[in-house]
Write a protein that holds these residues in place. Structure first.
Motif, PDB file in Angstrom:
ATOM      1  N   ALA A  14      45.980  11.710 -30.327  1.00 52.65           N
ATOM      2  CA  ALA A  14      45.000  12.649 -30.869  1.00 52.65           C
ATOM      3  C   ALA A  14      44.046  11.990 -31.858  1.00 52.65           C
ATOM      4  O   ALA A  14      43.036  12.598 -32.241  1.00 52.65           O
ATOM      5  CB  ALA A  14      45.713  13.818 -31.556  1.00 52.65           C
ATOM      6  N   GLN A  15      44.336  10.747 -32.268  1.00 51.11           N
ATOM      7  CA  GLN A  15      43.493  10.089 -33.252  1.00 51.11           C
ATOM      8  C   GLN A  15      42.177   9.648 -32.620  1.00 51.11           C
ATOM      9  O   GLN A  15      42.148   9.158 -31.492  1.00 51.11           O
ATOM     10  CB  GLN A  15      44.217   8.885 -33.866  1.00 51.11           C
ATOM     11  N   ARG A  16      41.100   9.811 -33.367  1.00 52.28           N
ATOM     12  CA  ARG A  16      39.780   9.462 -32.878  1.00 52.28           C
ATOM     13  C   ARG A  16      39.312   8.163 -33.507  1.00 52.28           C
ATOM     14  O   ARG A  16      39.767   7.757 -34.584  1.00 52.28           O
ATOM     15  CB  ARG A  16      38.767  10.574 -33.193  1.00 52.28           C
ATOM     16  N   VAL A  17      38.387   7.504 -32.851  1.00 51.45           N
ATOM     17  CA  VAL A  17      37.830   6.239 -33.319  1.00 51.45           C
ATOM     18  C   VAL A  17      36.323   6.383 -33.468  1.00 51.45           C
ATOM     19  O   VAL A  17      35.653   6.882 -32.556  1.00 51.45           O
ATOM     20  CB  VAL A  17      38.153   5.092 -32.342  1.00 51.45           C
ATOM     21  N   TRP A  18      35.803   5.971 -34.628  1.00 53.12           N
ATOM     22  CA  TRP A  18      34.362   5.895 -34.836  1.00 53.12           C
ATOM     23  C   TRP A  18      33.658   7.225 -34.563  1.00 53.12           C
ATOM     24  O   TRP A  18      32.797   7.337 -33.694  1.00 53.12           O
ATOM     25  CB  TRP A  18      33.746   4.806 -33.964  1.00 53.12           C
ATOM     26  N   ASP A  19      34.029   8.238 -35.330  1.00 54.06           N
ATOM     27  CA  ASP A  19      33.390   9.546 -35.213  1.00 54.06           C
ATOM     28  C   ASP A  19      32.151   9.655 -36.083  1.00 54.06           C
ATOM     29  O   ASP A  19      31.768  10.747 -36.514  1.00 54.06           O
ATOM     30  CB  ASP A  19      34.392  10.647 -35.588  1.00 54.06           C
ATOM     31  N   VAL A  20      31.541   8.531 -36.373  1.00 58.14           N
ATOM     32  CA  VAL A  20      30.308   8.498 -37.162  1.00 58.14           C
ATOM     33  C   VAL A  20      29.286   7.663 -36.410  1.00 58.14           C
ATOM     34  O   VAL A  20      29.642   6.837 -35.563  1.00 58.14           O
ATOM     35  CB  VAL A  20      30.564   7.878 -38.563  1.00 58.14           C
ATOM     36  N   PRO A  21      27.997   7.861 -36.678  1.00 59.46           N
ATOM     37  CA  PRO A  21      26.977   7.008 -36.047  1.00 59.46           C
ATOM     38  C   PRO A  21      27.196   5.553 -36.439  1.00 59.46           C
ATOM     39  O   PRO A  21      27.453   5.237 -37.602  1.00 59.46           O
ATOM     40  CB  PRO A  21      25.660   7.553 -36.615  1.00 59.46           C
ATOM     41  N   LEU A  22      27.117   4.673 -35.472  1.00 56.24           N
ATOM     42  CA  LEU A  22      27.376   3.261 -35.710  1.00 56.24           C
ATOM     43  C   LEU A  22      26.079   2.461 -35.716  1.00 56.24           C
ATOM     44  O   LEU A  22      25.160   2.748 -34.938  1.00 56.24           O
ATOM     45  CB  LEU A  22      28.305   2.701 -34.635  1.00 56.24           C
ATOM     46  N   PRO A  23      25.993   1.443 -36.558  1.00 56.19           N
ATOM     47  CA  PRO A  23      24.808   0.574 -36.531  1.00 56.19           C
ATOM     48  C   PRO A  23      24.822  -0.310 -35.293  1.00 56.19           C
ATOM     49  O   PRO A  23      25.831  -0.391 -34.574  1.00 56.19           O
ATOM     50  CB  PRO A  23      24.965  -0.251 -37.815  1.00 56.19           C
ATOM     51  N   ARG A  24      23.723  -0.970 -35.039  1.00 56.67           N
ATOM     52  CA  ARG A  24      23.618  -1.889 -33.909  1.00 56.67           C
ATOM     53  C   ARG A  24      23.565  -3.315 -34.420  1.00 56.67           C
ATOM     54  O   ARG A  24      23.131  -3.569 -35.543  1.00 56.67           O
ATOM     55  CB  ARG A  24      22.350  -1.597 -33.084  1.00 56.67           C
ATOM     56  N   LEU A  25      24.001  -4.217 -33.585  1.00 55.63           N
ATOM     57  CA  LEU A  25      23.876  -5.642 -33.866  1.00 55.63           C
ATOM     58  C   LEU A  25      22.910  -6.240 -32.852  1.00 55.63           C
ATOM     59  O   LEU A  25      23.201  -6.271 -31.657  1.00 55.63           O
ATOM     60  CB  LEU A  25      25.237  -6.339 -33.780  1.00 55.63           C
ATOM     61  N   ASP A  26      21.770  -6.680 -33.342  1.00 61.19           N
ATOM     62  CA  ASP A  26      20.751  -7.293 -32.490  1.00 61.19           C
ATOM     63  C   ASP A  26      20.944  -8.802 -32.528  1.00 61.19           C
ATOM     64  O   ASP A  26      20.624  -9.449 -33.530  1.00 61.19           O
ATOM     65  CB  ASP A  26      19.360  -6.920 -32.994  1.00 61.19           C
ATOM     66  N   PRO A  27      21.475  -9.419 -31.460  1.00 56.14           N
ATOM     67  CA  PRO A  27      21.743 -10.857 -31.481  1.00 56.14           C
ATOM     68  C   PRO A  27      20.501 -11.708 -31.709  1.00 56.14           C
ATOM     69  O   PRO A  27      20.615 -12.853 -32.158  1.00 56.14           O
ATOM     70  CB  PRO A  27      22.344 -11.127 -30.097  1.00 56.14           C
ATOM     71  N   SER A  28      19.323 -11.158 -31.424  1.00 53.45           N
ATOM     72  CA  SER A  28      18.100 -11.953 -31.584  1.00 53.45           C
ATOM     73  C   SER A  28      17.678 -12.077 -33.043  1.00 53.45           C
ATOM     74  O   SER A  28      16.801 -12.884 -33.366  1.00 53.45           O
ATOM     75  CB  SER A  28      16.962 -11.331 -30.774  1.00 53.45           C
ATOM     76  N   SER A  29      18.291 -11.306 -33.925  1.00 49.00           N
ATOM     77  CA  SER A  29      17.853 -11.302 -35.323  1.00 49.00           C
ATOM     78  C   SER A  29      18.895 -11.865 -36.291  1.00 49.00           C
ATOM     79  O   SER A  29      18.723 -11.775 -37.499  1.00 49.00           O
ATOM     80  CB  SER A  29      17.507  -9.873 -35.756  1.00 49.00           C
ATOM     81  N   VAL A  30      19.965 -12.459 -35.767  1.00 50.91           N
ATOM     82  CA  VAL A  30      21.031 -12.946 -36.642  1.00 50.91           C
ATOM     83  C   VAL A  30      20.675 -14.324 -37.210  1.00 50.91           C
ATOM     84  O   VAL A  30      19.911 -15.089 -36.602  1.00 50.91           O
ATOM     85  CB  VAL A  30      22.375 -13.015 -35.896  1.00 50.91           C
ATOM     86  N   PRO A  31      21.222 -14.663 -38.385  1.00 44.80           N
ATOM     87  CA  PRO A  31      20.930 -15.974 -38.980  1.00 44.80           C
ATOM     88  C   PRO A  31      21.591 -17.109 -38.208  1.00 44.80           C
ATOM     89  O   PRO A  31      22.457 -16.894 -37.355  1.00 44.80           O
ATOM     90  CB  PRO A  31      21.516 -15.852 -40.392  1.00 44.80           C
ATOM     91  N   ALA A  32      21.187 -18.330 -38.536  1.00 41.22           N
ATOM     92  CA  ALA A  32      21.693 -19.503 -37.832  1.00 41.22           C
ATOM     93  C   ALA A  32      23.131 -19.826 -38.212  1.00 41.22           C
ATOM     94  O   ALA A  32      23.829 -20.504 -37.463  1.00 41.22           O
ATOM     95  CB  ALA A  32      20.798 -20.710 -38.118  1.00 41.22           C
ATOM     96  N   GLU A  33      23.602 -19.341 -39.365  1.00 44.10           N
ATOM     97  CA  GLU A  33      24.954 -19.615 -39.841  1.00 44.10           C
ATOM     98  C   GLU A  33      25.664 -18.291 -40.123  1.00 44.10           C
ATOM     99  O   GLU A  33      25.018 -17.275 -40.408  1.00 44.10           O
ATOM    100  CB  GLU A  33      24.916 -20.480 -41.103  1.00 44.10           C
ATOM    101  N   PRO A  34      26.996 -18.288 -40.097  1.00 45.79           N
ATOM    102  CA  PRO A  34      27.714 -17.017 -40.226  1.00 45.79           C
ATOM    103  C   PRO A  34      27.780 -16.442 -41.639  1.00 45.79           C
ATOM    104  O   PRO A  34      27.869 -15.230 -41.795  1.00 45.79           O
ATOM    105  CB  PRO A  34      29.122 -17.364 -39.723  1.00 45.79           C
ATOM    106  N   LEU A  35      27.750 -17.284 -42.683  1.00 46.77           N
ATOM    107  CA  LEU A  35      27.974 -16.781 -44.035  1.00 46.77           C
ATOM    108  C   LEU A  35      26.948 -15.730 -44.459  1.00 46.77           C
ATOM    109  O   LEU A  35      27.339 -14.688 -45.014  1.00 46.77           O
ATOM    110  CB  LEU A  35      28.018 -17.936 -45.031  1.00 46.77           C
ATOM    111  N   PRO A  36      25.632 -15.931 -44.247  1.00 47.55           N
ATOM    112  CA  PRO A  36      24.681 -14.881 -44.652  1.00 47.55           C
ATOM    113  C   PRO A  36      24.927 -13.546 -43.954  1.00 47.55           C
ATOM    114  O   PRO A  36      24.777 -12.485 -44.571  1.00 47.55           O
ATOM    115  CB  PRO A  36      23.322 -15.477 -44.274  1.00 47.55           C
ATOM    116  N   LEU A  37      25.325 -13.598 -42.684  1.00 48.67           N
ATOM    117  CA  LEU A  37      25.605 -12.353 -41.969  1.00 48.67           C
ATOM    118  C   LEU A  37      26.862 -11.688 -42.542  1.00 48.67           C
ATOM    119  O   LEU A  37      26.911 -10.462 -42.693  1.00 48.67           O
ATOM    120  CB  LEU A  37      25.776 -12.618 -40.472  1.00 48.67           C
ATOM    121  N   PHE A  38      27.875 -12.486 -42.888  1.00 49.39           N
ATOM    122  CA  PHE A  38      29.072 -11.908 -43.492  1.00 49.39           C
ATOM    123  C   PHE A  38      28.739 -11.246 -44.818  1.00 49.39           C
ATOM    124  O   PHE A  38      29.191 -10.133 -45.099  1.00 49.39           O
ATOM    125  CB  PHE A  38      30.144 -12.974 -43.699  1.00 49.39           C
TER     126      PHE A  38
END
Length: 226
Positions: A14-38
């Motif tokens: 009966a448990q639900r997952v993500w019952d709220v609007p979720l953001p999107r991840l646009d791969p074309s706009s991510v930084p070159a390294e992971p730390l800034p995104l984290f």
């Protein structure tokens, strides 16, 4: 199937997952390294009201190669890697001494996001470990001063618990009176990332999994099938 098992299974399903609007991840706009995104995702998790976003799962292996996992707090994330601290004599400290490699997992359900980090682990300097301990709260310092982490308390459960209460109260009093008290085995560890995966959930299960993978002195970005 017992009534208890049936009741549990019904409750589970009966448990639900993500019952709220979720953001999107646009791969074309991510930084070159992971730390800034984290850093950005962490700030967004805080803004979204995510409870304890600095909580993470740490996975290690024991000398027999069997996996072990626990939940603890992230102490920093910088150019060297992801930081956490524990006693070098604890179970995870001993496991890291034998096999200095670990995986971390963050889960931020308020935005349907996960972050996974994998890489070698190294202890920071003694000076950094002491500074980390001094920066902790009174309760955290008291915990660091209480007993031998992961060791078995001798005796039956109830007397052992009473011993734990007495030791904890004594440690709390010491931590309050001596905020610079030392815990010699307290060690700050740094996970040097070799892989960092960002998972953005999607209500239609079209999840986006973006992985940064270290190759020499550069990061390679790639998408994974959900």
């Amino acid at each position: 199937m017992s009534d208890a098992q049936k009741s549990f299974r019904e409750l589970l399903h009966a448990q639900r997952v993500w019952d709220v609007p979720l953001p999107r991840l646009d791969p074309s706009s991510v930084p070159a390294e992971p730390l800034p995104l984290f850093h950005a995702w962490f700030a967004e998790a805080v803004a979204a009201g995510q409870t304890e976003p600095h909580t993470m799962t740490l996975a290690t292996v024991d000398p027999e190669g069997r996996p072990d996992v626990r939940t603890l707090m992230m102490h920093d994330a910088d150019g060297r890697g992801w930081h956490f601290a524990t006693h070098a004599t604890s179970a995870k400290g001993r496991q890291l001494a034998a096999r200095p490699y670990a995986a971390l997992g963050f889960y931020w359900p308020a935005q349907g996001r996960q972050v996974r980090v994998r890489g070698p682990v190294a202890p920071a300097s003694r000076e950094e470990s002491r500074a980390d301990l001094r920066a902790r709260s009174t309760g955290a310092l008291a915990s660091a001063l209480t007993g031998s982490q992961s060791e078995v308390l001798p005796g039956e459960v109830l007397p052992a618990y009473e011993d734990l209460v007495r030791a904890s109260e004594a440690a709390w009093e010491r931590a309050a009176a001596e905020p610079d008290a030392e815990a010699e085995t307290w060690t700050l560890y740094v996970v040097e990332p070799r892989e960092v995966e960002f998972f953005q959930g999607d209500a239609r299960r079209r999840h986006v999994r973006l992985r940064y993978r270290r190759e020499g002195d550069r990061w390679v970005r790639e998408l994974l099938w959900p």
